[in-house]
Design an enzyme around this catalytic site. Structure first.
Site, mmCIF file in Angstrom:
data_model
loop_
_atom_site.group_PDB
_atom_site.id
_atom_site.type_symbol
_atom_site.label_atom_id
_atom_site.label_comp_id
_atom_site.label_asym_id
_atom_site.label_seq_id
_atom_site.Cartn_x
_atom_site.Cartn_y
_atom_site.Cartn_z
ATOM 1 N N ASP B 523 -8.733 41.896 -6.578
ATOM 2 C CA ASP B 523 -8.537 40.466 -6.833
ATOM 3 C C ASP B 523 -9.453 40.081 -8.002
ATOM 4 O O ASP B 523 -10.270 40.881 -8.457
ATOM 5 C CB ASP B 523 -8.925 39.711 -5.557
ATOM 6 C CG ASP B 523 -8.431 38.283 -5.572
ATOM 7 O OD1 ASP B 523 -7.740 37.894 -6.528
ATOM 8 O OD2 ASP B 523 -8.739 37.551 -4.609
ATOM 9 N N ASP B 598 -2.971 32.417 -5.688
ATOM 10 C CA ASP B 598 -3.383 31.420 -4.704
ATOM 11 C C ASP B 598 -2.432 30.240 -4.666
ATOM 12 O O ASP B 598 -2.696 29.182 -5.237
ATOM 13 C CB ASP B 598 -4.806 30.960 -5.012
ATOM 14 C CG ASP B 598 -5.771 32.135 -4.958
ATOM 15 O OD1 ASP B 598 -5.378 33.189 -4.419
ATOM 16 O OD2 ASP B 598 -6.897 32.008 -5.457
#
Lengths: 525, 923
Positions: B523, B598
Site C-alpha cells: 500500500d 480508499d
C-alpha cells in the site's frame, strides 16, 4: 455403492447393540433409511431407489439422500463422536481434508490423517463440565440466596415505599398548615412594611422639596447677575441649553412662551414658576464648561473592541464565538449595572431608609420564622419525593425474573489492565480511566438487556457514552456468565468505540442438571 | 487501504465535509508545465522534418526535426513493430544531458519488421507498414505523421501542431561556465540557438515552482514534451486509468485534462479527471469499424486533453448533418503532455479490440496467473486486532458456513509500523496463527509498505541506509518524509540491486513469522508522503542520476515487482506469488492485483467500481477490485449486501473497512442478510473454475477478464458507453444491482443473433434488447451466453483449496444453431508447474447433439481426481436416450431429467474423469 457404518453403541449402559444405518444418518432418523426400500426425501419431494442414497449425487432438494457425502449443498452429516458429544456438520465438510468430527468419520476418503480425539475431548469436557457444574451448583445456590435477598429487599423497599408515602402525606398536610401560618403572618408584615415605606417616602418628598428650594435660591442668585433681586429674560437667554427647540437661537419670545417668563424680570417668588420649567435642563454656570455626560460614547468605545479582535484573528473561529458569548452577557449586565448605580445615587442623595420600628420588626421576624418553617417542610417533602422516585425506580428495574440481579444495583466492579482501569456500575454506567493520569471516559450508561430471546438476561447494553471522533458514541456490551463471584473478567474493543466486557455473576447460573442433558449418558461410556 | 492521518485531520477539521480536499492537489493551471503547454493553441507547427537527414535501415527510419523558432533539432525514430504496431520516438538530437527513457516496463526490446520506402519527394516520404495497404506519410513542412489504410487516415500526429519539446538548457543566471561559452563559440548552430533562446521569455515556473508550502527546485529547468493525435471517425475513447470516472472518456475542453500522476488522494471524488493512485498511459479509440490504441511511454506527471468535434452535438444535430450531407467526419483529438523524459509512443493499429489487447500484451506482458485461491473471497479490515480476533473471525466464517480463503492484516499488525515485523503483544506467535489457517486450508495477507521507519534499532532501516538504498533528497542526504511510522525513508526501488535485496527480505528465514500461506499487500506506494507536495514525494528527490520527477509513476510498479519476486524466490521459484498494490503503471499486470484504493460506503462508489475496473482491464490490468462495503464510512445493510453481490462478480473480491467504522463481518446484520451475503459468496465459489480459466486466458492473451460489452460487440454502438454492466470473459453478462431500493434493473443484452440464459432461472432471452428484470434483495442479474459451456463446482466448501478435487457441473447453453463451446482448464492451482506443461486444457463442444471433450494441449500432462457429476443443457429438447462414450470406446447410458417448461436437460452423474476424452450423445 451405499456406504454403511457399523456403530457400536452402549444403550443405557445395559447391552451392546449393532445398529446399521447409512453413513452420516443420526440414530433418530434411522427409520427413514430402510435398506432395499425406495427412499423418500425427508421433505417428501420425491422418492428414489435406495441405491441412490449416499451415491455421491444429490437427488433430493433437501439434501437428505446424501447424508454421508458432500454431494448436496445443503446437507448435513452426523458424527456420533462416541466418547464425546455427537454433532451435525455441513456436508461440505465431508472429505475436505480437515478433521471436523473427533471420531474422524467425516474424513473417510480424503487421505487426511485424522486422529480419534473423542475420548480425550470427552474427558476434558467432562472435567470442565464437572468444574462448571460445581460452579453452577454453588452459583445456583448463591442465586437462590440472591433471589431470596432480592425478594426481601424488594419487600423492604416496598414497605419502605409505603411508609415513605404515608410520611409524604403527613408532610403534605404539615406543609399546608405551615403555608397557612406563613400567609397569616405575612399579611400584617406586608402592611407594616408598606406603612413604614410610605412614611419614608413622605419624608423623602419633604427633603427633596427642601433641596429644590435651596437649589432655586442658588440659581436665582446665579442668574441675578446684578444682584438686584430680580432675574431678567436677558439673564435667562445666556443659557442656550434652555432653548426649547434647540435651533441655536434662544429668543425672548421663546423664553416667554415656553418658560412662563411673562414679565421682563421676576423676583424670587415669581421665579418659582419659571424654575419649575427650566430645572430639568438648567446647567449651572459653574459647570457649564464640563460637557454634559452623554450615554452613547460608552457604547461606542465598547463596540470596536470585538471588531479589533476579529481583525487580529480573522481565521480563528473560537475567539469569535467567545466574543459572541461575551456580548450576550453584556446585553444583560449593563441593565443590572444601571439599576444598581441609580439606586446608589438615590441613596446618596436622600440617605437610607431608617430601620423598622420594633412593632414592624416583630411582625417581620414572625413572618420570617413562618417562612423558614415552611421552606424546611417543603425541602423535606422534596427529599421524600426523591426517595419515592428512587425507590420506585429501583422497584421497577428489570432485575431479572427473580430479581437476582438486584444485588448489583448501586455497586461498582473494576478491572485493571496494563493501560486502563475499567469500571462497571451495573444498571448505571461503564467507564474507563487511564492508569497514569488523564480523565475518565464514559463508555455508556445503562440501556437495556439485549440477550437473545431465550436468554435475555445474558447481555447488558450500556449506551450513549462519550462520542468518538468520526464515530458513534461509545457503548459497551456486558456478557454475563455464571460464576461464584461477581467479577469483571475482561474487556475488549472489538470495533472502534464498541466495548465488550465479560462479567461473571451467580445471578446467571442455571440449575446444574439443565446443562447438557445428555452428558450423563456419555460419562458412562 | 488508507490515506494519511494528517490529511484526515486537515480535511475534517477545516472543511468538516466528506469529500476530497481539491486544494491539496494541483490543477493544470497550478502545474507550471501543464499551464505552459496548454497555453499553446492548435496552429501551424514550428517543426519541420529535415528530409535530407533521413536514414532508413531495415528496421527503422530516423530523421531530424527542427524547430524553426529556436533552431533546436530533434531526432525522430520510427519503427514498424511486429503485430501491427508503429513506434514513434522523439528526443533531442543533442540534449545537454540524457533525458529519461522508461526502462523495465517493456518486456523486451520490441521486435521490428521491415519498413519500406514507397515514395519520396521534397514534401515528404511514404513508408509501407506492410499488411493491408497501411502506410505512414511523413510530411516535412510542417512536420506531421499520418497513418493511412487505403484511403482512410487512421491517425495523425502533430496535425494540430501541438508537438512541443522543451529542450534542456543552461540556466541564465548561472551561466557563468566559461567552458560552456567556448563550446558555443565553436558551434555556430548552437550560437544561433542561444541567440534565439534569449528572445524566448523566461516564464514563471520554468526553473522553480511552488505549490502550497512546497518548493520544487527544478534543477534541469523546463523539460516538458507534448504531442497531439487526431483520430478521424472516432467518437469513443477509453482507458488512461486511474480515474474515478465513466468508462467512456469525456472531452476536457471545459475543464482540466485527465491527469496521470500517482497520488494518495484522501476521500476521492467521483466523476472527475483528477489523478488517483495509479497511472497507465494507454488510450483506446474505438468505432464500429476499428479499434486503435496509443501507448505513451512516459513515467513523469502527464496530462491528457481530449476534444471532439461532435461532443456538443445532440443526436438530432448529428442527424441533421447527415441529412444535409454537410457533416464533417466525427473526430476526436487527443493531446498528451508530460513533464519530462522523451516522446516514446506506440501506436497500436488493431483493427479489432482483441488485436489491441494482444498488441499491448506483446509490449508490456499479460496479467500474471495468480494462485486459484486469490480468486476466492478475501476478508480484510483495518485492523484485525490480534491473534484471537483473527481466530474468532475465522471461526465465524465456519459457524455461519460462509467460505473464505484469505484473511488480511493491515498496518496495526506490525511492531510500530515496522514492516516485516509483528506486534509483540497482539501477534506474539504469528506462525501459530498461520498454522491455524493452514489447518483450515486458508491463507493470510500481511501489509508491507515501502516507507521504512527511520529507527536505528530497525534492521530493515539499518541495512537500507548502510547500503545507500534510500532515495536521496536534492542535497544528497537520505530523503525523509512523514508516513505511518512517523519519519520514514523510501527505498529506491528503481535500482535493480535494491529490488533484489528487498526480494531477499521475504525469505522465510529473513521475514520472521512468515510461512508459505502468508502473502503480501503493498500500500502507500505512490509513494504516499504525508508531508510532501500533493501527499507524495518532492520531484527534486534523487534516484541516482534521475530526478523523482522522471520516475514518479514507476515507483509503485517497482515496489510490487520486487515484492512479487520475493514471494517467488522464497519458494525457490515454485509457488506463484500474490501481491496486491495500490499504485501501478503500464506493465503492473505482470505482478499481481490492484484495487481502487480508499473508496467510501456510498452507492455511487459501488457504481463507479464497474467503470474503474473496466478501464483497468482495457489496459491489461485484469486483476482489479474495489473494497467491498466501501472503505470510509459505514454502509447501510442494503448497500453492503449489494456490494457483496457486485464484488462476487468482479475479479478481485475483497471486503475492507476503515479503522473507525463499526465491524461488518458478514454475519453481523441479522440472519436474512447473512444468508444473502453467504449466497453471493457461494455463487463466486461455484464459478471459480470459470474465473480460473479466464485468468489462464488473460495470462495467455492479455485480454481483459472483466470487459466492456463493446469489446465483444464492437460493431454495436449501443454498447459503446455502457458501464453499469459488464462481461466476464465472453460468456457471462453481469448487471449488478447498484441502486438503492431498486425494484428492477434494465440490462442491455447484446447481439442480435444471441440468446442469453438467466443463470438462476434458466429463462431464455433474445439478444439486442433492453430487458427489464424485476429484482429482490437476493437478485444478482447474470446471464450465460447461448453457445457457451461454463464449468462450475457446485460443492462449495469453506475454502477454494478444499474444493480442489471436487467434481464439475457443466452448464451448456445452446445458441439458435444448437451448438455451444467452452474450455476447461485444470492445474495444481498454485505452482509454476503449468509452465512446464503440467495442466489439462480441454475443449468442450456441443454440436449435432453430441457434447464432447477434446484435449487442446496434447503435449501437456496433468491428472485430476475431479470428475463430471452433472451436465445441464439449457435450451435443449428432450432426448430419448443419452449415451456416454469414454476413451476406451466403452459406452454407457446416462440417466437424465428434462424440464419441458424451461427446456432444461440435466444429465445425472455421467461420472467421467474431467481430464479425459469423452463424448455424450443425445438421441
Amino acid at each position: 455403492c451405499t456406504c454403511y457404518l457399523l456403530l457400536l453403541l452402549l444403550s443405557l449402559g445395559v447391552s451392546a447393540v449393532e445398529v446399521q444405518r447409512p453413513r452420516g444418518v443420526p440414530l433418530s432418523k434411522r427409520q427413514f433409511y430402510e435398506e432395499g426400500k425406495p427412499f423418500t426425501c425427508l421433505d417428501g419431494s420425491r422418492t428414489i431407489p435406495f441405491d441412490r442414497v449416499n451415491d455421491d449425487y444429490c437427488d433430493c432438494e433437501d439434501g437428505s439422500d446424501e447424508p454421508g457425502t458432500a454431494a448436496c449443498p445443503n446437507g448435513s452429516f452426523h458424527c456420533t463422536n462416541a466418547g464425546f458429544r455427537p454433532a451435525f456438520i455441513p456436508s461440505s465438510r465431508i472429505n475436505d481434508g480437515i478433521c471436523d468430527c473427533c471420531d474422524t468419520t467425516d474424513e473417510y476418503n480424503s487421505g487426511a490423517a485424522c486422529q480419534n480425539t473423542c475420548r480425550e475431548l470427552g474427558s476434558k469436557e467432562r472435567e470442565i463440565m464437572k468444574e462448571m457444574a460445581e460452579i453452577a451448583k454453588e452459583g445456583f445456590l448463591l442465586k437462590q440466596q440472591l433471589i431470596q435477598e432480592a425478594k426481601s429487599g424488594l419487600e423492604e423497599k416496598k414497605a419502605k415505599l409505603a411508609e415513605v408515602q404515608v410520611s409524604k402525606k403527613d408532610l403534605e398536610d404539615k406543609l399546608e398548615a405551615l403555608r397557612t401560618v406563613k400567609e397569616t403572618a405575612e399579611q400584617p408584615e406586608k402592611e407594616a412594611k408598606e406603612r413604614h415605606l410610605k412614611a419614608w417616602e413622605d419624608e423623602k418628598a419633604a427633603i427633596r422639596l427642601e433641596k429644590d428650594k435651596a437649589k432655586m435660591a442658588e440659581v436665582f442668585l446665579e442668574l441675578d447677575d446684578d444682584a438686584d433681586g430680580f432675574v431678567s429674560v436677558a439673564d435667562l437667554l445666556t443659557h442656550s441649553e434652555l432653548d426649547p427647540d434647540s435651533d441655536g437661537s434662544f429668543t425672548e419670545a421663546e423664553a416667554q412662551v415656553k418658560h412662563f417668563f411673562l414679565l421682563d424680570k421676576v423676583d424670587t417668588a415669581a421665579f418659582e414658576s419659571v424654575w419649575n420649567n427650566i430645572k430639568e435642563k438648567y446647567v449651572s454656570e459653574s459647570n457649564a464648561d464640563i460637557p454634559a455626560p452623554v450615554e452613547t460614547p460608552q457604547e461606542e468605545t465598547r463596540e470596536p473592541v470585538p471588531e479589533n479582535d476579529s481583525e487580529q484573528y480573522p481565521e480563528e473561529d473560537i475567539p469569535e464565538e467567545e466574543e459572541d458569548d461575551d456580548e450576550e452577557d453584556e446585553d444583560e449586565d449593563p441593565d443590572d449595572g444601571d439599576y444598581k448605580t441609580q439606586e446608589q445615587k438615590d441613596d446618596d442623595d436622600e440617605g437610607t431608609m431608617p430601620p423598622y420600628d420594633d412593632q414592624t420588626q416583630n411582625l417581620i421576624d414572625a413572618a420570617q420564622k413562618a417562612r423558614n418553617e415552611f421552606d424546611e417542610a417543603e425541602k423535606a417533602l422534596r427529599e421524600v419525593d426523591d426517595q419515592i422516585r428512587n425507590l420506585e425506580k429501583e422497584i421497577s428495574f428489570d432485575f431479572g425474573p427473580g430479581a437476582e440481579f438486584a444485588y448489583l444495583y448501586g455497586q461498582c466492579y473494576e478491572l485493571s489492565t496494563s493501560e486502563y482501569i475499567y469500571r462497571l456500575c451495573p444498571f448505571n454506567r461503564v467507564s474507563q480511566k487511564p492508569k497514569y493520569g488523564g480523565s475518565e471516559t464514559n463508555l455508556g450508561s445503562w440501556g437495556k438487556w439485549t440477550g437473545p430471546e431465550d436468554n435475555v438476561y445474558s447481555l447488558m447494553k450500556y449506551e450513549h457514552g462519550t462520542g468518538c471522533w468520526q464515530g458513534p458514541n461509545r457503548s459497551t456490551t456486558v456478557k454475563l456468565t455464571c460464576g461464584k463471584e461477581t467479577v469483571v473478567l475482561s474487556t475488549s474493543e472489538p470495533s472502534r468505540c464498541e466495548y465488550l466486557m465479560e462479567f461473571t455473576t451467580p445471578a446467571v447460573c442455571q440449575e446444574p442438571q439443565s446443562l447438557y442433558p445428555d452428558a450423563h449418558d456419555h460419562t458412562e461410556l | 487501504m488508507m490515506a494519511s492521518v494528517l490529511l484526515l485531520w486537515l480535511a475534517v477539521c477545516l472543511s468538516g465535509t466528506w469529500a476530497v480536499d481539491k486544494g491539496n492537489f494541483k490543477t493544470c493551471d497550478q502545474s507550471a508545465f501543464c499551464k505552459r503547454q496548454r497555453a499553446l493553441k492548435p496552429g501551424e507547427s514550428p517543426y519541420r522534418a529535415l528530409l535530407e537527414t533521413m536514414e532508413l535501415t531495415n528496421t527503422r527510419l530516423t530523421l531530424q526535426l527542427i524547430n524553426d523558432n529556436n533552431k533546436v533539432r530533434l531526432l525522430l525514430e520510427l519503427y514498424r513493430l511486429q503485430g501491427n504496431i508503429t513506434r514513434v520516438k522523439i528526443n533531442e538530437l543533442k540534449p545537454l544531458k540524457p533525458r529519461y527513457e522508461v526502462p523495465d516496463v517493456l518486456i523486451r526490446e520490441p521486435p521490428t519488421e521491415p519498413l519500406s520506402l514507397l515514395s519520396q519527394d521534397e514534401n515528404g516520404v511514404v513508408l509501407s507498414l506492410g499488411a493491408e495497404s497501411q502506410r505512414v506519410i511523413v510530411s516535412a513542412r510542417p512536420f506531421r505523421l499520418d497513418i493511412m489504410e487505403g484511403r482512410d487516415v487512421l491517425m495523425s500526429l502533430n496535425s494540430r501542431g501541438l508537438l512541443a519539446f522543451e529542450h534542456l538548457r543552461m540556466r541564465k543566471d548561472t551561466q557563468a561556465d566559461p567552458e560552456g561559452e567556448k563550446k558555443e563559440e565553436a558551434d555556430p548552430a548552437n550560437q544561433a540557438e542561444t541567440a534565439k533562446e534569449e528572445e524566448e521569455k523566461v516564464e514563471d515556473g520554468m526553473w522553480e515552482e511552488s505549490f502550497k508550502s512546497h518548493a520544487d527546485s527544478k534543477p534541469s529547468g523546463p523539460s516538458a514534451v507534448s504531442l497531439d493525435f487526431s483520430l478521424p471517425g472516432v467518437e469513443h475513447v477509453y482507458g488512461i486509468p486511474e480515474h474515478a470516472d465513466t468508462l467512456r472518456l469525456k472531452t476536457t475542453d471545459n475543464g482540466d485534462p485527465y491527469r496521470l500522476y500517482n497520488l494518495d488522494v484522501f476521500q476521492y471524488e467521483l466523476y472527475n479527471p483528477m489523478a488517483l493512485y495509479g497511472a497507465v498511459p494507454v488510450m483506446l479509440a474505438h468505432n464500429a469499424q476499428r479499434t486503435t490504441g496509443i501507448f505513451w511511454l512516459n513515467a513523469a506527471e502527464t496530462w491528457v486533453d481530449i476534444s471532439s468535434n461532435t461532443a456538443g452535438k445532440t443526436v438530432f444535430g448529428k442527424m441533421l448533418d447527415y441529412v444535409q450531407g454537410s457533416s464533417e467526419t466525427p473526430q476526436t483529438d487527443v493531446r498528451w503532455i508530460s513533464e519530462s523524459g522523451i516522446i516514446d509512443v506506440f501506436i497500436m493499429l488493431g483493427p479489432t479490440p482483441k488485436d489491441i489487447f494482444s498488441q499491448y500484451a506483446s509490449l508490456t506482458g499479460t496479467q500474471s496467473f495468480p494462485p486459484l485461491s486469490a480468486l476466492a473471497y478475501h476478508q480484510c479490515r483495518w485492523n484485525y486486532n490480534d491473534q484471537k480476533d483473527v481466530q474468532e473471525v475465522d471461526a465465524g466464517f465456519d459457524e455461519h458456513d460462509i467460505p473464505y480463503d484469505f484473511i488480511w492484516l493491515d498496518i496495526e499488525h506490525t511492531d510500530g509500523k515496522r514492516y516485516f515485523t509483528w506486534d509483540p503483544h497482539k501477534f506474539a506467535s504469528p506462525k501459530e496463527m498461520l498454522q491455524g489457517l493452514v489447518e483450515k486450508k486458508r491463507k493470510m495477507v500481511a501489509i508491507v509498505d515501502p516507507h521504512i521507519k527511520v529507527d536505528s534499532n530497525y534492521k530493515i532501516h539499518n541495512e537500507i541506509r548502510s547500503k545507500g538504498f534510500y532515495i536521496k533528497n536534492k542535497d544528497g542526504g537520505d530523503y525523509e518524509g512523514w508516513c505511518w511510522p512517523g519519519s520514514a525513508g523510501y527505498p529506491d526501488f528503481t535500482r535493480a540491486d535494491m529490488r533484489a535485496w528487498w526480494a531477499s527480505m521475504f525469505a522465510y528465514d529473513q521475514y520472521e513469522g512468515s510461512m508459505e500461506n502468508l502473502y503480501t499487500w503493498n500500500d502507500m506506494n505512490e509513494p504516499s508522503v504525508f508531508n510532501g507536495p500533493e501527499v507524495t514525494m518532492h520531484k527534486d528527490a534523487m534516484h541516482g542520476a534521475w530526478e523523482h520527477r522522471d520516475v514518479h509513476n514507476l515507483y509503485g510498479f517497482y515496489v510490487q515487482m520486487a515484492t512479487a519476486e520475493g514471494l517467488i524466490q522464497r519458494s525457490g521459484g515454485v509457488e506463484r506469488p500474490f501481491v496486491l498494490t495500490r499504485a501501478f503503471f503500464a506493465g503492473s499486470q505482470r505482478y499481481g492485483a490492484v484495487w481502487t484504493g480508499d473508496n467510501a460506503a456510498e452507492w455511487d462508489h459501488l457504481k463507479i467500481s464497474i467503470p474503474m475496473c473496466l478501464s483497468l482491464g482495457l489496459v491489461g490490468i485484469s486483476f482489479c477490485g474495489a473494497d467491498v462495503g466501501g472503505f470510509f464510512k459505514s454502509p447501510s445493510t442494503e448497500l453492503l449486501v449489494r456490494w457483496y453481490q457486485t464484488g462476487a462478480y468482479q475479479p478481485f473480491f475483497r471486503a475492507h473497512a476503515h479503522l473507525d467504522t463499526p465491524r461488518r463481518e458478514p454475519w453481523l446484520f441479522g440472519p436474512e442478510n447473512t444468508a444473502l451475503i453467504r449466497e453471493a459468496v457461494r455463487q463466486r465459489y461455484t464459478l471459480l473454475p470459470y474465473w480460473y480459466q479466464q485468468f489462464y486466458q488473460a495470462h495467455q492473451t492479455g485480454e481483459p477478464i472483466m470487459r466492456p460489452l463493446w469489446v465483444e460487440y464492437p460493431q454495436d454502438p449501443a454498447t459503446f458507453a455502457i458501464d453499469d454492466e459488464f462481461l466476464i470473459g465472453r460468456d457471462l453478462l453481469v448487471h449488478p444491482v447498484t441502486e438503492e431500493g431498486a425494484r428492477g434493473v434494465t440490462a442491455y443484452l447484446p447481439g442480435k443473433d444471441e440468446l442469453w440464459f438467466d443463470v438462476h432461472t434458466f429463462q431464455k432471452h433474445n439478444g439486442a434488447q433492453n430487458l427489464y428484470i424485476p429484482v429482490t434483495m437476493s437478485s444478482i442479474p447474470v446471464f450465460q451466453r447461448g453457445g457457451s459451456i461454463i464449468p462450475r463446482k457446485l460443492r462449495v466448501r469453506r475454502s477454494s483449496t478444499c474444493m480442489e478435487h471436487d467434481p464439475y457441473t457443466l452448464y451448456v447453453a445452446l445458441n439458435p444453431q444448437r451448438t455451444a463451446e467452452g474450455e476447461l482448464y485444470i492445474d495444481d492451482g498454485h505452482t509454476f508447474n503449468y509452465e512446464k506443461k503440467e495442466f489439462i486444457l480441454r475443449k468442450l463442444s456441443f454440436t449435432k447433439n453430441i457434447l464432447s471433450s477434446v484435449n487442446m494441449a496434447p503435449d501437456a500432462q496433468f491428472s485430476t481426481r475431479s470428475w463430471i457429476e452433472r451436465i445441464i443443457i439449457l435450451g435443449a429438447s428432450k432426448p430419448s436416450k443419452v449415451t456416454l462414450k469414454t476413451a476406451g470406446g466403452q459406452e454407457s447410458q446416462v440417466e437424465f431429467e428434462f424440464d419441458a417448461s424451461m427446456s432444461v436437460l440435466t444429465l445425472r452423474k455421467p461420472g467421467m474423469n474431467a481430464g479425459v476424452d469423452w463424448s455424450v450423445t443425445l438421441q
